[in-house]
Each structure stands twice: as structure tokens, then as C-alpha cells.
Design a protein around this motif. Structure first.
Motif, PDB file in Angstrom:
ATOM      1  N   ILE A  83     -14.449  45.812  41.642  1.00 23.56           N
ATOM      2  CA  ILE A  83     -13.159  46.327  41.168  1.00 23.56           C
ATOM      3  C   ILE A  83     -12.827  47.647  41.855  1.00 23.56           C
ATOM      4  N   GLY A  84     -13.823  48.541  41.955  1.00 27.03           N
ATOM      5  CA  GLY A  84     -13.589  49.821  42.603  1.00 27.03           C
ATOM      6  C   GLY A  84     -13.151  49.663  44.051  1.00 27.03           C
ATOM      7  N   THR A  85     -13.833  48.786  44.789  1.00 26.36           N
ATOM      8  CA  THR A  85     -13.471  48.566  46.194  1.00 26.36           C
ATOM      9  C   THR A  85     -12.111  47.895  46.315  1.00 26.36           C
ATOM     10  N   TYR A  86     -11.841  46.940  45.428  1.00 26.73           N
ATOM     11  CA  TYR A  86     -10.548  46.253  45.428  1.00 26.73           C
ATOM     12  C   TYR A  86      -9.419  47.250  45.173  1.00 26.73           C
ATOM     13  N   LEU A  87      -9.625  48.149  44.193  1.00 26.00           N
ATOM     14  CA  LEU A  87      -8.606  49.155  43.893  1.00 26.00           C
ATOM     15  C   LEU A  87      -8.427  50.123  45.058  1.00 26.00           C
ATOM     16  N   ASP A  88      -9.533  50.470  45.722  1.00 27.23           N
ATOM     17  CA  ASP A  88      -9.417  51.321  46.915  1.00 27.23           C
ATOM     18  C   ASP A  88      -8.478  50.679  47.938  1.00 27.23           C
ATOM     19  N   LEU A  89      -8.669  49.373  48.146  1.00 31.11           N
ATOM     20  CA  LEU A  89      -7.797  48.657  49.086  1.00 31.11           C
ATOM     21  C   LEU A  89      -6.346  48.666  48.615  1.00 31.11           C
ATOM     22  N   LEU A  90      -6.149  48.474  47.309  1.00 32.55           N
ATOM     23  CA  LEU A  90      -4.791  48.433  46.773  1.00 32.55           C
ATOM     24  C   LEU A  90      -4.085  49.777  46.966  1.00 32.55           C
ATOM     25  N   TRP A  91      -4.784  50.874  46.599  1.00 30.01           N
ATOM     26  CA  TRP A  91      -4.157  52.201  46.719  1.00 30.01           C
ATOM     27  C   TRP A  91      -3.989  52.599  48.192  1.00 30.01           C
ATOM     28  N   LEU A  92      -5.004  52.331  48.992  1.00 25.59           N
ATOM     29  CA  LEU A  92      -4.884  52.660  50.416  1.00 25.59           C
ATOM     30  C   LEU A  92      -3.757  51.873  51.069  1.00 25.59           C
ATOM     31  N   GLY A  93      -3.582  50.619  50.628  1.00 28.67           N
ATOM     32  CA  GLY A  93      -2.475  49.825  51.145  1.00 28.67           C
ATOM     33  C   GLY A  93      -1.130  50.439  50.785  1.00 28.67           C
ATOM     34  N   GLN A  94      -1.003  50.931  49.549  1.00 30.55           N
ATOM     35  CA  GLN A  94       0.254  51.565  49.142  1.00 30.55           C
ATOM     36  C   GLN A  94       0.483  52.874  49.901  1.00 30.55           C
ATOM     37  N   ILE A  95      -0.587  53.679  50.049  1.00 30.34           N
ATOM     38  CA  ILE A  95      -0.463  54.932  50.801  1.00 30.34           C
ATOM     39  C   ILE A  95      -0.119  54.635  52.256  1.00 30.34           C
ATOM     40  N   LEU A  96      -0.716  53.550  52.791  1.00 30.56           N
ATOM     41  CA  LEU A  96      -0.427  53.178  54.178  1.00 30.56           C
ATOM     42  C   LEU A  96       1.044  52.821  54.348  1.00 30.56           C
ATOM     43  N   ARG A  97       1.615  52.129  53.364  1.00 36.62           N
ATOM     44  CA  ARG A  97       3.048  51.794  53.433  1.00 36.62           C
ATOM     45  C   ARG A  97       3.908  53.052  53.331  1.00 36.62           C
ATOM     46  N   ILE A  98       3.482  53.994  52.480  1.00 37.30           N
ATOM     47  CA  ILE A  98       4.217  55.265  52.378  1.00 37.30           C
ATOM     48  C   ILE A  98       4.170  56.019  53.702  1.00 37.30           C
ATOM     49  N   GLU A  99       2.966  56.073  54.292  1.00 35.28           N
ATOM     50  CA  GLU A  99       2.837  56.757  55.584  1.00 35.28           C
ATOM     51  C   GLU A  99       3.644  56.034  56.657  1.00 35.28           C
ATOM     52  N   GLY A 100       3.717  54.695  56.551  1.00 35.50           N
ATOM     53  CA  GLY A 100       4.523  53.937  57.502  1.00 35.50           C
ATOM     54  C   GLY A 100       6.011  54.263  57.359  1.00 35.50           C
ATOM     55  N   ARG A 101       6.477  54.340  56.097  1.00 37.27           N
ATOM     56  CA  ARG A 101       7.885  54.710  55.880  1.00 37.27           C
ATOM     57  C   ARG A 101       8.149  56.139  56.355  1.00 37.27           C
ATOM     58  N   ASN A 102       7.185  57.023  56.071  1.00 36.01           N
ATOM     59  CA  ASN A 102       7.348  58.409  56.517  1.00 36.01           C
ATOM     60  C   ASN A 102       7.399  58.476  58.042  1.00 36.01           C
ATOM     61  N   LEU A 103       6.525  57.698  58.686  1.00 34.59           N
ATOM     62  CA  LEU A 103       6.511  57.679  60.146  1.00 34.59           C
ATOM     63  C   LEU A 103       7.844  57.162  60.688  1.00 34.59           C
ATOM     64  N   ALA A 104       8.406  56.144  60.039  1.00 33.82           N
ATOM     65  CA  ALA A 104       9.694  55.601  60.478  1.00 33.82           C
ATOM     66  C   ALA A 104      10.798  56.639  60.288  1.00 33.82           C
ATOM     67  N   ARG A 105      10.769  57.344  59.139  1.00 38.52           N
ATOM     68  CA  ARG A 105      11.782  58.369  58.904  1.00 38.52           C
ATOM     69  C   ARG A 105      11.679  59.500  59.921  1.00 38.52           C
ATOM     70  N   VAL A 106      10.436  59.964  60.146  1.00 39.16           N
ATOM     71  CA  VAL A 106      10.240  61.055  61.108  1.00 39.16           C
ATOM     72  C   VAL A 106      10.668  60.624  62.503  1.00 39.16           C
ATOM     73  N   ASP A 107      10.363  59.375  62.853  1.00 37.61           N
ATOM     74  CA  ASP A 107      10.753  58.881  64.177  1.00 37.61           C
ATOM     75  C   ASP A 107      12.280  58.851  64.315  1.00 37.61           C
ATOM     76  N   THR A 108      12.948  58.401  63.247  1.00 36.69           N
ATOM     77  CA  THR A 108      14.423  58.370  63.280  1.00 36.69           C
ATOM     78  C   THR A 108      15.001  59.776  63.423  1.00 36.69           C
ATOM     79  N   VAL A 109      14.454  60.708  62.604  1.00 35.04           N
ATOM     80  CA  VAL A 109      14.933  62.089  62.675  1.00 35.04           C
ATOM     81  C   VAL A 109      14.655  62.687  64.052  1.00 35.04           C
ATOM     82  N   SER A 110      13.469  62.379  64.596  1.00 33.09           N
ATOM     83  CA  SER A 110      13.097  62.910  65.911  1.00 33.09           C
ATOM     84  C   SER A 110      14.072  62.420  66.986  1.00 33.09           C
TER      85      SER A 110
END
Length: 434
Positions: free
Chosen positions: A131-158
Motif C-alpha cells: 500500500i505504501g509503495t502504491y500510494l507513493d506511485l499515486l502521489w508521485l504520478g500526481q506531482i509529475l502531472r503538476i510539474e508537467g503542467r507547470n513546465l508547459a506553462r513556463v514554456d508558453t510564458v518563455s
């Protein structure tokens, strides 16, 4: 792969659980060994001998080295040969020992119980790891999507900034700052991606699945976290408490075996034997072949009671040691129970605060998104500078990550409740498809 499927896969394949199940099978097999050891000893023996037969009066300890010889006493030592034949059947059975067998049976059953509890405890701890490892994957996946959106926003602004700088509308410093922010966003994305891949490998190892083919079900019913949890309690059926309780029972059973070990033992003894010899009644040497038959038979039946008085002293000393072991096991059980009670109480008290934070999340995210869009619009119209826009970008990312962190802490608190009560039904419902 859903969370429950991952748990099922790990329980069926993981080596530590397999080892515990093998140990349990060994405990169960040992009960039959114990029963077999109590069967009567029945021995058959036959020997045909040829040798000299010179007897001499006197007593000695044989020490297992001196060959006994039965023959008449003569004035001289003679080397004439005599033959003999001895057949022997004996049986002895310890049929009464004041309850020692019953205490040994209870000890064997206690070993089986502790083996079963050990399997359940190992499965419980493995479930927590999955469960702990599964949750790590779930949260890291969500953070990865946030970082992906942030990267897209920064790229657009750049891109917007670089275009404005090339047209002379904005100073070159803005382009440099935008480039730094883009590089920082990429590094953050790569760091989270590395952690995600490591978690995939851990889950693959736990479930016995090829990590390259492993993909988790990301279903997560975040709104269900706002529902009041069901009332649960800590009971002795909890795998951790069952193991400690079984261990306590095993120590108490061994204490009873020690007490019974010094008591007398009553055995039934039987023997029958036949003998032949080439010596006649007057100890004269006869034909060698005449000694190979049987000319005399005997039998013997008796009861024997055996007690070693020194065993009472030994039993007393061992009993004292075992009593301390019983107290130790009892203390460990109480301490484990107290830890689970405290975990449950702490989780219940924290959930109230976390629920307030969950209710505040939508407002915080909407406000951060609105602030970013406004700053971007102001920047495009030449009213806002690059630093203000960068602050708005970073604020939006921080709020999105904070939302995931609050959800993570709430889920972990719910997991602590499930851990303390060993009731996972409510917890699994957050990750089930409706």
C-alpha cells in the motif's frame, strides 16, 4: 493493476510470506512427530554366536566395552568352542506421567498457533509495504502531472517573453529570467520522474511483476475523504496482537511443560527371550550345531515408576526463568495494544483538522489560477514585470502541490486507522471504481 490486485499478487509470490507458510507447515508436521514419539518401543533381536565360554566370579562395570560371557567356572582356561543362540523381544511404554503428554500437546498446538499468527503478521506487514509503495506511485504520478503542467506553462510564458524581447518590447533580462525558470521546471520534472521510476521498480519487486509492464490504476475518489469514517476499535483479532498473544500462550504452555517434566513417569515393561547353547547342563562342550536351536524360553512383565529427585530443583530454576519470559511476552502484548490504541486516537484527532484543509483546497486552487491568469494578462499588456509573473507561476504550482500533500496526509491518516484496527474496507473504497 489496482491496489487490491497488487496486494493479492504480493501475498501469493513474496518470499517472506512463503517462508512463513513453510514454517507453519513444519509446526503442523511436528505434532505428528510428537505423537509418534509416544508409541511403545518394540525391539526384536536375534544373534547367533560362537566363541569360548570361560567364566570367573567377580563384579565389574562393563562400560559397554567388555563382552559378557556365560559359562561354567573351571580350574583351567580352555579354548574349546561353544555355540549359542539368543532371541529377544522387548517393549516399554510410558503410559502415565501426570499430564506431561497433555502439556506437550498444548505446547505443540501453541507452536502451530504462533506459526499461523506469524503468517498473518507477515501478510499484514507486506500489505502495508505494498500500500505504501502504491500510494507513493499515486502521489508521485500526481506531482509529475503538476510539474508537467507547470513546465508547459513556463514554456508558453518563455516563448511569449522571447517573442517580446526580440521585438524590443521587453528587456533582454526578461528572456534570461524566463530561461532560468524553464530550466528549473525541467529539473523539477526530471527529479520527480526519477522517484516515480524507482517506486515502479519497488512495486514490481513486491508483486513479482515486470516493472516495464506494470501500470497502476490511478482511480482516486478524493471527495470520499470528506465523508466521516466509520467507528473502529482495536481488538485482539488484529494480526500484530494475535501474534503477540499467541507468543504469550506459547510461553505459558512451555511453563506448564517445565512443571510437569519433573513428575514421576510410569512405564509398562515387557520382555520375552529364548536361548540355545551347545553346553550341556554340566557345562560340558557339545557339538557346535546343537547350540543354534532354542532350549530355554522366558518372559517378564512389570511396571516401573521413575523419578529423578534432582529434577525438582532443576524444574524450579527453569520455572523461574520461564515465568519471567511469560511476563515479558505479556508486557509486549500490552505495549503493542497501547501503540495501536494511540495510533487510532491520534488519527481520529488529526482527521478533523485535515477535513477543514480539504474543504479549503478548491478556493485556494481557484485563487492561485486566477492570480496567474491576471498576472499573465498584465504582463502581456506591459503593466506587470517578469518577477511578478514568475511569482504567480510558482504560487500556482505550490498550491497544486499543497493540495496533493493535504490529500496524501489525509489518506495516510485513514491508512493509520486501518492499520490500527486491521479494517481496510473503508480505505480500499477510496481507490475502487464506482
Amino acid at each position: 493493476m489496482s491496489m487490491e490486485q497488487a496486494i493479492e499478487a504480493s501475498l501469493s509470490k513474496y518470499p517472506s510470506v512463503t517462508a512463513q507458510r513453510a514454517a507453519l507447515a513444519g509446526f503442523r508436521a511436528s505434532t505428528q512427530v510428537l505423537k509418534d514419539n509416544r508409541l511403545p518401543n518394540v525391539r526384536l533381536h536375534d544373534q547367533v554366536d560362537i566363541g569360548t565360554a570361560n567364566g570367573l566370579s567377580g563384579s565389574y562395570f562393563s562400560l559397554g566395552l567388555i563382552v559378557p560371557t556365560s559359562g561354567g567356572r573351571r580350574d583351567e582356561n580352555r579354548m574349546d568352542l561353544a555355540s549359542g543362540n539368543v532371541a529377544l523381544a522387548t517393549a516399554d511404554w510410558e503410559f502415565f506421567n501426570f499430564g506431561r503428554y497433555r502439556s506437550e500437546d498444548r505446547l505443540a498446538r501453541a507452536d502451530v498457533e504462533i506459526g499461523q499468527a506469524g503468517v498473518e503478521r507477515e501478510e499484514f506487514m507486506l500489505r502495508q509495504a505494498v500500500i505504501g509503495t502504491y500510494l507513493d506511485l499515486l502521489w508521485l504520478g500526481q506531482i509529475l502531472r503538476i510539474e508537467g503542467r507547470n513546465l508547459a506553462r513556463v514554456d508558453t510564458v518563455s516563448r511569449i517573453i522571447n517573442n517580446l524581447v526580440r521585438n524590443g518590447i521587453r528587456p533582454g533580462l526578461d528572456s534570461s529570467l524566463a530561461s532560468v525558470e524553464l530550466s528549473r521546471a525541467k529539473l523539477n520534472y526530471y527529479e520527480i520522474d526519477e522517484g516515480f521510476r524507482r517506486a515502479i521498480l519497488r512495486l514490481g519487486m513486491l508483486t513479482g511483476t515486470n516493472a516495464s509492464q506494470l501500470e497502476i490504476d490511478t482511480t482516486f475518489r478524493a471527495q470520499a475523504l470528506l465523508v466521516e469514517p466509520n467507528e473502529v476499535k482495536v481488538t485482539l483479532n488484529h494480526p500484530l496482537l494475535r501474534y503477540q498473544n499467541s507468543f504469550l500462550g506459547r510461553q505459558m504452555a512451555e511453563l506448564e511443560v517445565i512443571r510437569k517434566a519433573a513428575l514421576p513417569r510410569v512405564s509398562l515393561l515387557t520382555a520375552a527371550w529364548a536361548r540355545g547353547t551347545s553346553l550341556d547342563i554340566n557345562n560340558n562342550f557339545g557339538p557346535i550345531g546343537s547350540g543354534f536351536g532354542y532350549s530355554r524360553t522366558n518372559f517378564l512383565v512389570g511396571l516401573a515408576a521413575t523419578v529423578n529427585l534432582t529434577d525438582f530443583r532443576r524444574s524450579k530454576s527453569r520455572t523461574t526463568v520461564q515465568q519471567w519470559k511469560v511476563r515479558e511476552a505479556g508486557s509486549r502484548l500490552d505495549f503493542e495494544h497501547l501503540k495501536l490504541e494511540n495510533t487510532l486516537a491520534t488519527s481520529d484527532s488529526v482527521l478533523a483538522t485535515l477535513r477543514l484543509a480539504l474543504l479549503e483546497l478548491p478556493t485556494a486552487i481557484r485563487s492561485a489560477e486566477s492570480a496567474y491568469q491576471q498576472r499573465l494578462s498584465l504582463y502581456n499588456n506591459g503593466i506587470e514585470n517578469i518577477l511578478g509573473l514568475t511569482d504567480a507561476l510558482q504560487l500556482l504550482t505550490r498550491v497544486e502541490k499543497q493540495a496533493v500533500d493535504i490529500q496524501r496526509r489525509t489518506v495516510e491518516t485513514r491508512l493509520q486507522r486501518a492499520y490500527a484496527s486491521s479494517n481496510f474496507d473503508d480505505f480500499f473504497s477510496f481507490f475502487r471504481r464506482q
